[in-house]
Design a protein around this motif. Structure first.
Motif, PDB file in Angstrom:
ATOM      1  N   PHE A 500       0.767  -1.193   0.066  1.00  0.00           N
ATOM      2  CA  PHE A 500      -0.018  -0.137   0.080  1.00  0.00           C
ATOM      3  C   PHE A 500       0.872   1.142   0.075  1.00  0.00           C
ATOM      4  N   ALA A 501       2.141   1.142   0.418  1.00  0.00           N
ATOM      5  CA  ALA A 501       2.860   2.306   0.480  1.00  0.00           C
ATOM      6  C   ALA A 501       3.563   2.569  -0.951  1.00  0.00           C
ATOM      7  N   ALA A 502       3.947   1.466  -1.734  1.00  0.00           N
ATOM      8  CA  ALA A 502       4.553   1.894  -3.037  1.00  0.00           C
ATOM      9  C   ALA A 502       4.001   2.939  -3.754  1.00  0.00           C
ATOM     10  N   GLY A 503       2.996   3.045  -3.851  1.00  0.00           N
ATOM     11  CA  GLY A 503       2.420   4.557  -4.476  1.00  0.00           C
ATOM     12  C   GLY A 503       3.033   5.671  -3.865  1.00  0.00           C
ATOM     13  N   ARG A 504       3.205   5.821  -2.654  1.00  0.00           N
ATOM     14  CA  ARG A 504       3.955   7.074  -1.928  1.00  0.00           C
ATOM     15  C   ARG A 504       5.239   7.092  -2.630  1.00  0.00           C
ATOM     16  N   VAL A 505       6.091   5.936  -2.814  1.00  0.00           N
ATOM     17  CA  VAL A 505       7.117   6.067  -3.320  1.00  0.00           C
ATOM     18  C   VAL A 505       7.356   6.496  -4.666  1.00  0.00           C
ATOM     19  N   ILE A 506       6.394   6.109  -5.636  1.00  0.00           N
ATOM     20  CA  ILE A 506       6.320   6.365  -6.894  1.00  0.00           C
ATOM     21  C   ILE A 506       5.919   7.848  -7.052  1.00  0.00           C
ATOM     22  N   VAL A 538       6.224  -5.493  -1.508  1.00  0.00           N
ATOM     23  CA  VAL A 538       6.820  -5.322  -2.700  1.00  0.00           C
ATOM     24  C   VAL A 538       8.151  -4.754  -2.911  1.00  0.00           C
ATOM     25  N   ILE A 539       8.958  -5.023  -3.962  1.00  0.00           N
ATOM     26  CA  ILE A 539      10.228  -4.541  -4.091  1.00  0.00           C
ATOM     27  C   ILE A 539      10.515  -3.380  -4.728  1.00  0.00           C
ATOM     28  N   VAL A 540      11.484  -2.570  -4.105  1.00  0.00           N
ATOM     29  CA  VAL A 540      11.908  -1.267  -4.610  1.00  0.00           C
ATOM     30  C   VAL A 540      13.364  -1.443  -5.016  1.00  0.00           C
ATOM     31  N   LYS A 541      13.650  -1.330  -6.235  1.00  0.00           N
ATOM     32  CA  LYS A 541      15.086  -1.422  -6.889  1.00  0.00           C
ATOM     33  C   LYS A 541      15.835  -0.313  -6.918  1.00  0.00           C
ATOM     34  N   GLN A 566       1.568   8.318   9.741  1.00  0.00           N
ATOM     35  CA  GLN A 566      -0.158   8.623   9.413  1.00  0.00           C
ATOM     36  C   GLN A 566      -0.921   7.625   9.629  1.00  0.00           C
ATOM     37  N   GLN A 567      -0.555   6.474   9.560  1.00  0.00           N
ATOM     38  CA  GLN A 567      -1.439   5.431   9.750  1.00  0.00           C
ATOM     39  C   GLN A 567      -1.526   5.191  11.166  1.00  0.00           C
ATOM     40  N   GLN A 568      -0.802   5.656  12.143  1.00  0.00           N
ATOM     41  CA  GLN A 568      -1.029   5.500  13.756  1.00  0.00           C
ATOM     42  C   GLN A 568      -1.813   6.631  13.856  1.00  0.00           C
ATOM     43  N   GLN A 569      -1.681   7.627  13.177  1.00  0.00           N
ATOM     44  CA  GLN A 569      -2.669   8.949  13.406  1.00  0.00           C
ATOM     45  C   GLN A 569      -4.061   8.719  13.235  1.00  0.00           C
ATOM     46  N   GLN A 570      -4.200   8.071  12.033  1.00  0.00           N
ATOM     47  CA  GLN A 570      -5.640   7.451  11.595  1.00  0.00           C
ATOM     48  C   GLN A 570      -6.156   6.575  12.649  1.00  0.00           C
ATOM     49  N   GLN A 571      -5.451   5.502  13.070  1.00  0.00           N
ATOM     50  CA  GLN A 571      -5.993   4.636  13.845  1.00  0.00           C
ATOM     51  C   GLN A 571      -6.313   5.263  15.472  1.00  0.00           C
TER      52      GLN A 571
END
Length: 589
Positions: A500-506, A538-541, A566-571
């Motif tokens: 779910f965090a791969a999109g943030r890297v992209i 997933v892998i980041v190269k 951000q996840q912790q804040q949402q929780q």
């Protein structure tokens, strides 16, 4: 205006000393030297003379035990938008230079200056003072194709000059020895940009080199404008003693040849029949590049100088003796030529490493690379036992990254399959030492097939341990000549991130990953259509040279840390409506 400021001046220095230095280097000056406590001023007849003084003297010439710093004398009020950049590679294209300058702001003009130097010089005007200051801080002392750039302010004659200091005190404070606020000194590499020459000489010749009451060594020092330390107390009873020579490359070479001449004369006088080779000490991190791929660099030096050169084996190294002995056999003239070529290669390697280290320090705030012991120190009189190696077990705490208890990370680094033996070492000794030094778990995964060209190294540990382990692996591959002499070691590293965090890297439209690549100079790829593993990752190269890989890894970990926060804040927000203490809130007014 061609007034020069000369800093780091010894209290013993006199006007006559500066007259002698300028006369020796054939630098004209148009007025007397104004010598103060810790600094001096002098006027030059033109810009050409001023530039020659800066290039020839600054950081290279020593006076009464202190290496002089020479720069344009520019009062703070006249430090505006204009800079002069020297020592630019002669073959650099204007497009490349323009692109480099544009990183720091809007360039209003960039004009080449005619000089007698082999390298190019340009005068640059930025749109604002802040842009010029940023360019000054980032470019001064940085490496460009093995050339160290030198940047200084050009006085803005239209600015209001500073008035005469009241009582002389303001002038002293502004130009006094500390000068910590001077933009140029903050970014400039250590004055010994030319790494000292270290030699080994037979113990029985040390007395002749020193001479009666030190007369001979003083004479060598004076003639070659060098500082020479003979480490007589090191290795008591040893057959050889180290000598460290601090000077310009020419000064080191002249001192070296003079010492060889003295030893040869003493050998004849004492009927010493054994051959006296030249022995140079060099930090192991430079030796691989000196040797070159398949030994080409060393063979070339041997052929051009008519010498025979051998290098002590890696097995002789210990944690507290990182130097290898380069033994040169031949006539004194041939050995002297070989010394020049050998030290030229070593200095190039040193300057390249220091520039990379400075860049990394700037881009990762708080990272104390000196404390990690990954680069050789050039402290005066440095002996083999005084290297800056971090003691075993000193990896804990990770204070270099400013974090109390950093999380452990896992990185998969891919190395040439042929290099596995070098990384593991005899009976696994090298990989054990590496793991202990770095404070990381390091394992080599089984080959994926008989013809696999790469093997995966699994490194587990906090950021500082990752940095140390990966740095040593990159360095080992360079030493063992798995890459060419002028070729950067470029490896691929894989980091697993939550799907779910791969999109943030992209980033949106690939914006984040593009910015990441521009900043780090590494290739960063998140392969599309990946199937997440059992842990939904997933892998980041990441591909690139060591410092590029490190920066990319840190930036990706920053993104992941932000996602976790951000996840912790949402929780926490989701839990709020169901908790009891919320009921009284409306009563507060």
């Amino acid at each position: 205006m061609n007034k020069l400021y000369i800093g780091n001046v010894s209290a013993e220095a006199s006007e006559e000393d500066f007259e002698t230095i300028f006369e020796q280097w054939k630098i004209p000056h148009s007025g007397p030297f104004l010598v103060k406590t810790g600094y001096a001023f002098v006027d030059c007849p033109d810009e050409k003379a001023a530039m020659k003084a800066i290039d020839v003297l600054s950081g290279k010439v020593e006076l009464h035990g202190k290496v002089l710093e020479v720069e344009h004398s520019v009062p703070k009020r006249q430090r505006s938008c204009k800079l002069q950049i020297r020592n630019i590679p002669p073959h650099m294209q204007w497009e490349v230079l323009d692109g480099m300058l544009a990183q720091y702001g809007a360039v209003q003009s960039c004009e080449q200056v005619n000089t007698d130097t082999e390298t190019a010089v340009v005068n640059v005007r930025y749109a604002t003072k802040d842009q010029a200051r940023l360019a000054m801080e980032k470019l001064n002392g940085s490496m460009m194709e093995n050339y160290t750039l030198k940047v200084s302010y050009i006085p803005d004659e239209t600015a209001t000059p500073e008035g005469p200091p009241a009582g002389g005190r303001r002038g002293f404070n502004a130009r006094g020895p500390p000068r910590s606020g001077s933009p140029g000194l903050g970014a400039r590499p250590k004055v010994q940009s030319d790494i000292p020459l270290r030699m080994l000489v037979p113990t029985q010749f040390v007395g002749a080199i020193i001479g009666k009451e030190g007369a001979t060594i003083r004479n060598i020092t004076k003639q070659t404008h060098s500082k020479i330390d003979i480490h007589r107390k090191e290795n008591a009873g040893a057959a050889e003693k180290p000598i460290t020579i601090h000077s310009t490359p020419d000064g080191c070479s002249n001192a070296c040849k003079t010492i060889m001449d003295i030893m040869q004369k003493e050998a004849l006088d004492t009927k010493f029949t054994e051959e006296i080779p030249l022995k140079i000490l060099a930090h192991n991190s430079f030796v691989g590049r000196l040797i070159g791929k398949e030994g080409r660099n060393l063979k070339k030096i041997e052929q051009e100088t008519g010498t025979k050169i051998t290098i002590s084996p890696l097995q002789d190294l210990t944690l507290y003796n990182p130097e290898r002995t380069i033994t040169v056999k031949g006539s004194i003239e041939a050995c002297a030529k070989a010394e020049e070529e050998v030290m030229k290669k070593i200095r190039e390697s040193y300057e390249s490493d220091m520039a990379a280290m400075n860049l990394q320090s700037n881009l990762i705030p708080g990272l104390n690379l000196n404390a990690l012991g990954l680069f050789p120190t050039t402290a005066p009189g440095m002996g083999p036992s005084m290297s800056s190696i971090t003691p075993p077990g000193a990896h804990g705490g990770s204070s270099s990254f400013g974090q109390g208890h950093p999380e452990s990370e896992t990185v998969h680094l891919f190395i040439p399959a042929l290099a596995v033996g070098a990384i593991i070492g005899k009976q696994g000794q090298h990989i054990k030492q590496l793991s202990h030094f770095a404070g990381a778990s390091i394992k080599i995964a089984p080959a994926e097939g008989m013809d696999a060209k790469q093997r995966m190294v699994i490194i587990v540990g906090p950021p500082e341990a990752q940095f140390k382990a990966q740095c040593r692996i990159f360095g080992k591959l360079k030493e063992e000549n798995f890459f060419g002499p002028k070729e950067e070691v470029k490896l691929e590293a894989h980091i697993k991130v939550p799907a779910f965090a791969a999109g943030r890297v992209i980033g949106k439209g690939g914006k984040t990953v593009n910015e990441l690549q521009n900043l780090t100079c590494a290739e960063v790829v998140v392969p599309r259509d990946q199937t997440p593993d059992e842990n939904d990752q997933v892998i980041v190269k990441i591909s690139g040279h060591f410092f590029a890989c490190q920066l990319a890894q840190r930036k990706i970990q920053e993104i992941l840390a932000q996602v976790r926060r951000q996840q912790q804040q949402q929780q926490q927000q989701q839990l709020k409506p169901t908790s009891g203490p919320q009921a009284p809130m409306p009563r507060r007014k």
